[in-house]
Every structure is written in structure tokens, then in C-alpha cells.
Write a protein that holds these residues in place. Sequence first.
Motif, PDB file in Angstrom:
ATOM      1  N   GLY A  65       5.532  38.648  53.775  1.00 48.42           N
ATOM      2  CA  GLY A  65       4.323  38.913  53.017  1.00 48.42           C
ATOM      3  C   GLY A  65       3.465  39.932  53.975  1.00 48.42           C
ATOM      4  N   THR A  66       3.885  40.472  54.850  1.00 46.96           N
ATOM      5  CA  THR A  66       2.867  41.507  55.475  1.00 46.96           C
ATOM      6  C   THR A  66       3.683  42.932  55.459  1.00 46.96           C
ATOM      7  N   SER A  67       4.699  42.959  56.618  1.00 47.98           N
ATOM      8  CA  SER A  67       5.461  44.261  56.768  1.00 47.98           C
ATOM      9  C   SER A  67       6.744  43.765  57.392  1.00 47.98           C
ATOM     10  N   TRP A  68       7.805  44.569  57.243  1.00 52.95           N
ATOM     11  CA  TRP A  68       8.879  44.328  57.564  1.00 52.95           C
ATOM     12  C   TRP A  68       9.042  44.300  59.000  1.00 52.95           C
ATOM     13  N   PRO A  69       8.571  45.409  59.883  1.00 51.41           N
ATOM     14  CA  PRO A  69       8.543  45.405  61.193  1.00 51.41           C
ATOM     15  C   PRO A  69       7.863  44.014  61.901  1.00 51.41           C
ATOM     16  N   GLU A  70       6.965  43.432  61.030  1.00 49.26           N
ATOM     17  CA  GLU A  70       6.490  41.993  61.432  1.00 49.26           C
ATOM     18  C   GLU A  70       7.558  41.096  61.471  1.00 49.26           C
ATOM     19  N   LEU A  71       8.276  40.815  60.546  1.00 47.53           N
ATOM     20  CA  LEU A  71       9.218  39.977  60.283  1.00 47.53           C
ATOM     21  C   LEU A  71      10.407  40.386  61.473  1.00 47.53           C
ATOM     22  N   ASN A  72      10.695  41.444  61.821  1.00 41.56           N
ATOM     23  CA  ASN A  72      11.572  41.637  63.272  1.00 41.56           C
ATOM     24  C   ASN A  72      11.210  40.994  64.331  1.00 41.56           C
ATOM     25  N   ARG A  73       9.816  40.698  64.484  1.00 41.19           N
ATOM     26  CA  ARG A  73       9.149  39.876  65.714  1.00 41.19           C
ATOM     27  C   ARG A  73       9.379  38.509  65.445  1.00 41.19           C
ATOM     28  N   THR A  74       9.884  37.794  64.404  1.00 42.89           N
ATOM     29  CA  THR A  74       9.878  36.437  64.316  1.00 42.89           C
ATOM     30  C   THR A  74      11.655  36.002  64.314  1.00 42.89           C
ATOM     31  N   THR A  75      11.718  34.787  64.234  1.00 42.43           N
ATOM     32  CA  THR A  75      13.081  34.294  64.250  1.00 42.43           C
ATOM     33  C   THR A  75      13.166  33.096  63.417  1.00 42.43           C
ATOM     34  N   TRP A  76      14.378  32.532  63.242  1.00 45.82           N
ATOM     35  CA  TRP A  76      14.784  31.626  62.195  1.00 45.82           C
ATOM     36  C   TRP A  76      13.663  30.382  62.622  1.00 45.82           C
ATOM     37  N   GLN A  77      13.650  29.911  64.011  1.00 51.48           N
ATOM     38  CA  GLN A  77      12.943  28.939  64.615  1.00 51.48           C
ATOM     39  C   GLN A  77      11.570  28.927  64.140  1.00 51.48           C
ATOM     40  N   ASP A  78      11.003  29.985  63.799  1.00 53.43           N
ATOM     41  CA  ASP A  78       9.659  30.170  63.545  1.00 53.43           C
ATOM     42  C   ASP A  78       9.692  30.082  61.904  1.00 53.43           C
ATOM     43  N   TRP A  79      10.470  30.375  61.254  1.00 55.72           N
ATOM     44  CA  TRP A  79      10.498  30.039  59.764  1.00 55.72           C
ATOM     45  C   TRP A  79      10.804  28.446  59.631  1.00 55.72           C
ATOM     46  N   TYR A  80      11.600  27.992  60.251  1.00 57.20           N
ATOM     47  CA  TYR A  80      11.926  26.588  60.162  1.00 57.20           C
ATOM     48  C   TYR A  80      10.812  25.695  60.502  1.00 57.20           C
ATOM     49  N   GLY A  81      10.134  26.093  61.649  1.00 65.18           N
ATOM     50  CA  GLY A  81       8.720  25.421  62.114  1.00 65.18           C
ATOM     51  C   GLY A  81       7.744  25.438  61.167  1.00 65.18           C
ATOM     52  N   CYS A  82       7.517  26.508  60.457  1.00 67.60           N
ATOM     53  CA  CYS A  82       6.695  26.545  59.295  1.00 67.60           C
ATOM     54  C   CYS A  82       6.747  25.436  58.267  1.00 67.60           C
ATOM     55  N   VAL A  83       7.820  25.528  57.523  1.00 64.52           N
ATOM     56  CA  VAL A  83       8.342  24.606  56.597  1.00 64.52           C
ATOM     57  C   VAL A  83       8.422  23.017  56.977  1.00 64.52           C
ATOM     58  N   ARG A  84       8.942  22.825  58.393  1.00 66.63           N
ATOM     59  CA  ARG A  84       8.887  21.725  58.825  1.00 66.63           C
ATOM     60  C   ARG A  84       7.313  21.029  58.931  1.00 66.63           C
ATOM     61  N   ALA A  85       6.577  21.876  59.418  1.00 71.77           N
ATOM     62  CA  ALA A  85       5.425  21.208  59.699  1.00 71.77           C
ATOM     63  C   ALA A  85       4.730  21.090  58.360  1.00 71.77           C
ATOM     64  N   GLU A  86       5.101  21.838  57.179  1.00 73.16           N
ATOM     65  CA  GLU A  86       4.383  21.669  55.717  1.00 73.16           C
ATOM     66  C   GLU A  86       4.969  20.424  55.234  1.00 73.16           C
ATOM     67  N   LEU A  87       6.292  20.037  55.359  1.00 75.06           N
ATOM     68  CA  LEU A  87       6.916  18.987  55.071  1.00 75.06           C
ATOM     69  C   LEU A  87       6.152  17.442  55.577  1.00 75.06           C
ATOM     70  N   LEU A  88       5.921  17.643  57.062  1.00 71.60           N
ATOM     71  CA  LEU A  88       5.423  16.708  57.536  1.00 71.60           C
ATOM     72  C   LEU A  88       3.888  16.470  57.002  1.00 71.60           C
ATOM     73  N   ASP A  89       3.205  17.222  56.823  1.00 74.11           N
ATOM     74  CA  ASP A  89       2.037  17.245  56.230  1.00 74.11           C
ATOM     75  C   ASP A  89       1.678  16.882  54.924  1.00 74.11           C
ATOM     76  N   LEU A  90       2.910  17.322  54.158  1.00 76.64           N
ATOM     77  CA  LEU A  90       2.862  16.781  52.531  1.00 76.64           C
ATOM     78  C   LEU A  90       3.408  15.517  52.564  1.00 76.64           C
ATOM     79  N   ARG A  91       4.050  14.808  53.442  1.00 76.81           N
ATOM     80  CA  ARG A  91       4.418  13.370  53.694  1.00 76.81           C
ATOM     81  C   ARG A  91       3.293  12.543  53.943  1.00 76.81           C
ATOM     82  N   GLU A  92       2.209  13.079  54.465  1.00 73.71           N
ATOM     83  CA  GLU A  92       1.201  12.175  54.743  1.00 73.71           C
ATOM     84  C   GLU A  92       0.399  11.729  53.704  1.00 73.71           C
ATOM     85  N   SER A  93       0.487  12.733  52.411  1.00 71.35           N
ATOM     86  CA  SER A  93      -0.054  12.065  51.202  1.00 71.35           C
ATOM     87  C   SER A  93       0.977  11.842  49.986  1.00 71.35           C
TER      88      SER A  93
END
Length: 251
Positions: free
Chosen positions: A56-84
Motif C-alpha cells: 500500500g505504499t510503493s513496490w521498492p518498500e515491499l522489497n525491503r520486507t520479508t514474509w516474517q514481517d507480513w506474518y508478524g503483522c497478521v499474528r499480532a492482529e490475531l492476538l489482539d482480536l482474540r482479546e475481545s
Amino acid sequence: MPVLAGAEPFTHTGTGQTGVLLCHGFTGSPQSMRPWGEYLAGLGHSVRCPRLPGHGTSWPELNRTTWQDWYGCVRAELLDLRESCPTVFVFGLSMGGTLSLRLAQEFGEQIAGLVLVNPSVTTLRRDAKLLPVLGRVLPSVPAISNDIAKADAKELAYDRTPVRAAASLAQLWRLVRADLAKVTQPLLLFRSRVDHVVEPVNARIVLDGVRSVETAEVLLEHSFHVATLDNDAPLIFRRSGEFVAEQVGSR
């Protein structure tokens, strides 16, 4: 880095105790999931759709990330959602389906069910094996985005595919395929009959590899890859809503 207009993450707090985490696809953004999220919110569910790092920014920015970053994001959201929400489902499109499967492998019974739309776990492209090498010399290749049959629909996604990020996605595919037997949750899988991005073998690998007692595959006859924005979107929304209601009722 500024976020593209329309690519922002979205959340909704529902009236009940059921939550749904939505995971968008590679080079895409929450925009591809927003209509689905609005439908689920209308049913009273809490909904979360994060913007994955580098998206959602630019493709060069995506090249600076890895699957661990993407997974860490959804994992954190899951844990937060489970709180409520004591009951949580995970829905994913394309690579979002890959991330959804990884969450199911880690969290087991803490996830009530999965809904996947054209999930990816491999590719038949011969040049995919060269991604780690290509990534050192070739920043990007032509885009895989906006594969939609509906004439007036458009996906908010990058116009180039970042190669280093694609190589990292291939690493995630290998991990998810190796652990498919750990997926035991009820699974509803939508597959477009014509998909120019993810080959049909992906759905077969998933359905043959998981150990879910309850699985169902729905063929989408009038949509291409980004089916959540395509002609069959109403079918996806309705059937996924029914799936959640059935699973909540059975629990």
C-alpha cells in the motif's frame, strides 16, 4: 512512507463475540478486502484487516520486507482480536491465504475456521527457482495485479512485482506446504476456474494436505484471481457468512 489512498487498514467492532481477521494478497492492499469486511461487519462481526508491511505504499518498500514481517503483522492482529472475541475466524486472499494457513498451523483450535480465496502455496513458473539469484540483480518484474474479469473493478496494487519480496514469499510457501497436516480447522476454499496468477494445483495441494474433517471447495465461474472484487464477490460474501454462522452454531 505515505500510504496510498484507499490502501489503509480497517477495523470494525461488532455487536457479538465473533471476530474475523482478513489477510490481503501479495503486492495488494486492504482495498481488495474492504467490501468483504463491510459485509461481515453488517452481520455484526468484529473485523480486522491490517495493511501488511511494505504494501500500500510503493513496490521498492515491499522489497525491503520479508514474509516474517507480513506474518508478524497478521499474528499480532490475531492476538489482539482474540482479546475481545472468544471466537475468531481467519479469511485470506492469495498470499493472504498462505498467511491464514500459517496462523492455523500455529494456533490450532484457537482459530474457529478458515475461508481461503485462491490461496497460493506454490507456482509452476519455471523461473521461480531463480528468484533468490534474480533478486540480487533485478529489483522488479511486470506486475501480477488486477486480475479481475469485472470490467469496472480495479485492484489497488503495485504495477511492478518486487523480486526479493517474491523470493521471500516462496520461502513461506515451502514452510506452509511442509506443515499442512497441522491444519485441522473447518475450511472453506473458493477457487476461480480461470486464474491468471495462481494455478489450480494450489487448491489441490491445500485440500489434499490439510487434516480438516470439514472441507468444502466452491468453484467461481465468473471471476479471475482477485475474486473478492470480481463478479462472484457476492457469492463469496454470502457463503462465508453462512460458514461462520454454521461454525458458531456448532460450537
